[in-house]
Scaffold this motif. Structure first.
Motif, PDB file in Angstrom:
ATOM      1  N   VAL A 130       0.870  -1.176   0.000  1.00  0.00           N
ATOM      2  CA  VAL A 130       0.000   0.000   0.000  1.00  0.00           C
ATOM      3  C   VAL A 130       0.904   1.223   0.000  1.00  0.00           C
ATOM      4  O   VAL A 130       2.039   1.170   0.487  1.00  0.00           O
ATOM      5  N   SER A 131       0.417   2.319  -0.531  1.00  0.00           N
ATOM      6  CA  SER A 131       1.204   3.547  -0.563  1.00  0.00           C
ATOM      7  C   SER A 131       0.762   4.505   0.532  1.00  0.00           C
ATOM      8  O   SER A 131      -0.406   4.543   0.914  1.00  0.00           O
ATOM      9  N   ILE A 132       1.706   5.273   1.021  1.00  0.00           N
ATOM     10  CA  ILE A 132       1.384   6.278   2.030  1.00  0.00           C
ATOM     11  C   ILE A 132       0.589   7.428   1.416  1.00  0.00           C
ATOM     12  O   ILE A 132      -0.031   8.222   2.116  1.00  0.00           O
ATOM     13  N   ARG A 133       0.576   7.482   0.076  1.00  0.00           N
ATOM     14  CA  ARG A 133      -0.159   8.492  -0.681  1.00  0.00           C
ATOM     15  C   ARG A 133      -1.215   7.815  -1.546  1.00  0.00           C
ATOM     16  O   ARG A 133      -1.257   6.583  -1.622  1.00  0.00           O
ATOM     17  N   PRO A 134      -2.080   8.585  -2.232  1.00  0.00           N
ATOM     18  CA  PRO A 134      -3.102   7.956  -3.064  1.00  0.00           C
ATOM     19  C   PRO A 134      -2.530   7.048  -4.147  1.00  0.00           C
ATOM     20  O   PRO A 134      -3.145   6.040  -4.503  1.00  0.00           O
ATOM     21  N   GLY A 135      -1.369   7.412  -4.706  1.00  0.00           N
ATOM     22  CA  GLY A 135      -0.750   6.608  -5.753  1.00  0.00           C
ATOM     23  C   GLY A 135       0.655   6.191  -5.397  1.00  0.00           C
ATOM     24  O   GLY A 135       1.149   6.465  -4.297  1.00  0.00           O
ATOM     25  N   TRP A 136       1.346   5.532  -6.346  1.00  0.00           N
ATOM     26  CA  TRP A 136       2.671   4.974  -6.070  1.00  0.00           C
ATOM     27  C   TRP A 136       3.791   5.988  -6.290  1.00  0.00           C
ATOM     28  O   TRP A 136       4.911   5.772  -5.841  1.00  0.00           O
ATOM     29  N   PHE A 137       3.484   7.115  -6.977  1.00  0.00           N
ATOM     30  CA  PHE A 137       4.512   8.108  -7.295  1.00  0.00           C
ATOM     31  C   PHE A 137       4.164   9.449  -6.675  1.00  0.00           C
ATOM     32  O   PHE A 137       3.003   9.724  -6.358  1.00  0.00           O
ATOM     33  N   TYR A 138       5.191  10.287  -6.536  1.00  0.00           N
ATOM     34  CA  TYR A 138       5.004  11.582  -5.881  1.00  0.00           C
ATOM     35  C   TYR A 138       4.329  12.586  -6.810  1.00  0.00           C
ATOM     36  O   TYR A 138       4.696  12.734  -7.983  1.00  0.00           O
ATOM     37  N   HIS A 139       3.351  13.311  -6.231  1.00  0.00           N
ATOM     38  CA  HIS A 139       2.726  14.452  -6.901  1.00  0.00           C
ATOM     39  C   HIS A 139       2.515  15.527  -5.850  1.00  0.00           C
ATOM     40  O   HIS A 139       1.914  15.263  -4.796  1.00  0.00           O
ATOM     41  N   ALA A 140       3.001  16.728  -6.130  1.00  0.00           N
ATOM     42  CA  ALA A 140       2.887  17.816  -5.156  1.00  0.00           C
ATOM     43  C   ALA A 140       1.437  18.089  -4.771  1.00  0.00           C
ATOM     44  O   ALA A 140       1.147  18.471  -3.627  1.00  0.00           O
ATOM     45  N   ALA A 141       0.518  17.855  -5.702  1.00  0.00           N
ATOM     46  CA  ALA A 141      -0.901  18.110  -5.412  1.00  0.00           C
ATOM     47  C   ALA A 141      -1.453  17.160  -4.365  1.00  0.00           C
ATOM     48  O   ALA A 141      -2.552  17.379  -3.838  1.00  0.00           O
ATOM     49  N   GLU A 142      -0.709  16.097  -4.036  1.00  0.00           N
ATOM     50  CA  GLU A 142      -1.168  15.122  -3.046  1.00  0.00           C
ATOM     51  C   GLU A 142      -0.478  15.290  -1.687  1.00  0.00           C
ATOM     52  O   GLU A 142      -0.617  14.435  -0.813  1.00  0.00           O
ATOM     53  N   ASP A 143       0.237  16.402  -1.513  1.00  0.00           N
ATOM     54  CA  ASP A 143       0.944  16.611  -0.243  1.00  0.00           C
ATOM     55  C   ASP A 143      -0.003  16.672   0.949  1.00  0.00           C
ATOM     56  O   ASP A 143       0.395  16.401   2.082  1.00  0.00           O
ATOM     57  N   ASP A 144      -1.256  17.039   0.703  1.00  0.00           N
ATOM     58  CA  ASP A 144      -2.234  17.093   1.798  1.00  0.00           C
ATOM     59  C   ASP A 144      -3.073  15.815   1.863  1.00  0.00           C
ATOM     60  O   ASP A 144      -4.086  15.771   2.560  1.00  0.00           O
TER      61      ASP A 144
END
Length: 271
Positions: free
Chosen positions: A72-86
């Motif tokens: 599982v990812s700590i974010r919505p997806g597997w890669f970094y996106h600045a828009a997902e910092d929150d």
């Protein structure tokens, strides 16, 4: 490719739907099945073509030992996106995933995508540190440490004076003809807890298929938790319980039941 990898590094563990050493748990939510066997039949699955329910639960009759891995990812997806910092998972969400993966006899693979600097973002690090602090506080004190087992439970011990500890060479084993053994612990006084941990000595295999946990409250035994498999580690959450005696009742097993460790804990207020 697998054969070459094994030749060059014999102790490597290879992961896929079909193992051969670690299996995908069947979802990318980081959640193992309420019932989760480490046994598995690799011949029933192929890479990219496997029944997700079978992956999630394993197989009590499987001929292979293939531990489940919850990714599982700590974010919505597997890669970094600045828009997902929150949208980084909160520490409490990570704790929930821990109970539903490690606490169900699986491993947890938590994806941490590096940002455009090649670093793990500060928001991710903050959540991870708080996650670790919660686990450290919850599991710091085992309230069952030093408890003694009552001999009336029909269990045999590797040591006559065995008490609850983390010695990997010690364990309880039921008598072979006892179909539904009971292990009763005297905590040496009243303790208040709301988290339970039970472990099997998996060097002997995974055996227990169903059990309940009871506490002696107000002059009688009351069921406080129930589950199916245990494996390397089973974690259960309950309402706060105050008692001096706890017992584990094995209801079903595929071989002589054995237990290597029991823990009772008080959850961190931050959980």
């Amino acid at each position: 490719t697998w054969a070459l990898v094994k030749e060059l590094q014999p102790n490597v563990l290879i992961f896929s739907d079909a193992g051969p050493d670690i299996r995908w748990i069947g979802n990318e939510r980081g959640i193992a099945g309420e019932t989760c066997w480490s046994m598995f039949d690799r011949s029933k699955v192929a890479v990219g073509d496997a029944d997700q329910r079978y992956l999630n639960t394993g197989d009590p009759h499987g001929p292979h030992w293939v531990v489940g891995e919850c990714d599982v990812s700590i974010r919505p997806g597997w890669f970094y996106h600045a828009a997902e910092d929150d949208q980084v998972k909160a520490p409490q969400q990570l704790v929930d995933l821990y109970y539903q993966s490690v606490g169900r006899n699986a491993t947890l693979l938590l994806n941490l995508p590096p940002d455009r600097r090649g670093l793990i973002h500060e928001k991710d690090v903050e959540s991870l540190r708080a996650f670790k602090a919660i686990l450290d506080e919850t599991f710091k004190i085992n309230l069952a440490a030093g408890a003694t087992a009552q001999s009336t439970s029909q269990w045999s011990f590797t040591s006559p004076a065995y008490v609850v500890d983390e010695d990997a060479d010690s364990h309880w084993a039921a008598e072979p003809d006892d179909a539904k053994p009971i292990l009763t612990l005297d905590l040496g006084g009243e303790k208040t807890f709301d988290r339970l941990m039970i472990q099997e000595p998996i060097r002997l295999g995974q055996r227990i298929a169903q059990f309940t946990v009871e506490a002696y409250i107000d002059g009688g035994w009351q069921e406080i938790a129930a589950a199916t498999t245990i494996g390397y580690k089973r974690l259960l959450r309950t309402q706060p319980i105050t008692t001096a005696h706890v017992r584990i009742k094995i209801l079903d097993a595929n071989n002589t039941p054995a237990i290597s460790n029991i823990g009772l804990f008080k959850a961190s207020p931050l959980e």
